[in-house]
Design an enzyme around this catalytic site. Structure first.
Site, PDB file in Angstrom:
ATOM      1  N   ARG A  40      12.911  12.628  27.964  1.00 28.37           N
ATOM      2  CA  ARG A  40      13.826  12.262  27.294  1.00 28.37           C
ATOM      3  C   ARG A  40      13.894  10.702  26.475  1.00 28.37           C
ATOM      4  NH1 ARG A  40      19.905  10.645  28.442  1.00 28.37           N
ATOM      5  NH2 ARG A  40      21.126  11.676  26.811  1.00 28.37           N
ATOM      6  N   ILE A  66      22.233  11.887  20.981  1.00 28.47           N
ATOM      7  CA  ILE A  66      21.618  12.654  22.011  1.00 28.47           C
ATOM      8  C   ILE A  66      22.572  13.076  22.876  1.00 28.47           C
ATOM      9  CG2 ILE A  66      20.763  10.848  23.407  1.00 28.47           C
ATOM     10  CD1 ILE A  66      18.250  12.250  23.598  1.00 28.47           C
ATOM     11  N   SER A  67      22.677  14.410  23.165  1.00 28.92           N
ATOM     12  CA  SER A  67      23.618  14.987  24.195  1.00 28.92           C
ATOM     13  C   SER A  67      23.635  14.609  25.603  1.00 28.92           C
ATOM     14  CB  SER A  67      23.687  16.646  24.065  1.00 28.92           C
ATOM     15  OG  SER A  67      24.059  16.946  22.850  1.00 28.92           O
ATOM     16  N   GLN A  68      24.354  14.600  26.419  1.00 29.96           N
ATOM     17  CA  GLN A  68      24.466  14.277  27.947  1.00 29.96           C
ATOM     18  C   GLN A  68      23.552  15.300  28.271  1.00 29.96           C
ATOM     19  OE1 GLN A  68      28.246  14.514  29.557  1.00 29.96           O
ATOM     20  NE2 GLN A  68      27.417  14.112  31.747  1.00 29.96           N
ATOM     21  N   PRO A  69      22.714  14.944  29.272  1.00 32.43           N
ATOM     22  CA  PRO A  69      21.789  15.788  29.899  1.00 32.43           C
ATOM     23  C   PRO A  69      22.532  17.215  30.773  1.00 32.43           C
ATOM     24  CG  PRO A  69      20.902  13.846  30.280  1.00 32.43           C
ATOM     25  CD  PRO A  69      22.383  13.525  29.851  1.00 32.43           C
TER      26      PRO A  69
END
Length: 217
Positions: A40, A66-69
């Site tokens: 990431r 960038i989205s939260q995992p």
């Protein structure tokens, strides 16, 4: 896929992230393993790289994140993909979600509306070894009719309503996952039961950047 810009320290941080996501309720082994393999930090803006394995969303430029995992894992789990599935992603962004799906053995087609982000991410995916992901510059609301039908469709931006243009591109027996709402969104999973019949389920509230129309050149 370990490359020169990845390290055993990064792997350790990813393993910790996987455990954190798992504690939040993600049970899919294939999803957790994919999260554990994608570097990431390579998908992050340089100013946020040191925070790459925090379970948070971060800016990537062009008004996108960038989205939260956990969110990536949650949507990926709802998709119920199997290796070989043909998946359409609406909103390429950093490419992180697409990379997670690629690690799960699916065929990824991804649409991004912002040219600068599209070009940047296309270069990044090649450098990080995800050359098999097919990127397209276009209006995500319209999908990719020339490449349809798709076994799965995932939308990574908040739609005011379910885009009709995407529903018709979903194969019978297919699944679409998307957040729907204006100020906040409810995660929706739609299953296409036949040519005319769809089943819809709701899975809690989330916050996404809006799904916008048109192409930004």
């Amino acid at each position: 896929m370990l490359n020169a810009n990845d390290s055993f320290r990064h792997i350790g941080l990813r393993n910790r992230l996987v455990k954190e996501v798992e504690k939040k309720g993600i049970t899919s082994k294939s999803v957790l393993e994919a999260i554990g393999r994608v570097p990431r930090h390579l998908f992050m803006d340089p100013s946020f790289v040191h925070l790459a394995y925090k379970d948070k969303a971060f800016p990537i430029g062009q008004g996108q994140t960038i989205s939260q995992p956990y969110t990536v894992a949650f949507q990926s789990s709802l998709l119920e993909v199997t290796p070989g599935c043909k998946v359409l992603e609406i909103g390429t962004g950093s490419g992180y979600q697409a990379a997670v799906l690629a690690e799960m053995g699916v065929e990824v087609y991804s649409v991004e509306r912002q040219r600068k982000l599209y070009e940047k991410t296309q270069t990044l995916l090649r450098k990080t070894g995800y050359k098999e992901i097919r990127l397209f510059l276009g209006d995500g609301n319209l999908g990719l009719p020339d490449e349809a039908p798709f076994d799965r469709i995932i939308v990574t931006a908040g739609a005011e309503s379910v885009p009709a243009g995407l529903l018709v591109q979903l194969a019978v027996g297919g699944i679409m996952v998307l957040p729907v709402g204006v100020k906040s969104q409810t995660m929706i999973r739609i299953k296409r039961l036949s040519e005319d019949d769809f089943e819809q389920e709701k899975f809690g509230d989330f916050a996404f950047v809006p799904l916008l129309k048109g192409i930004v050149k």
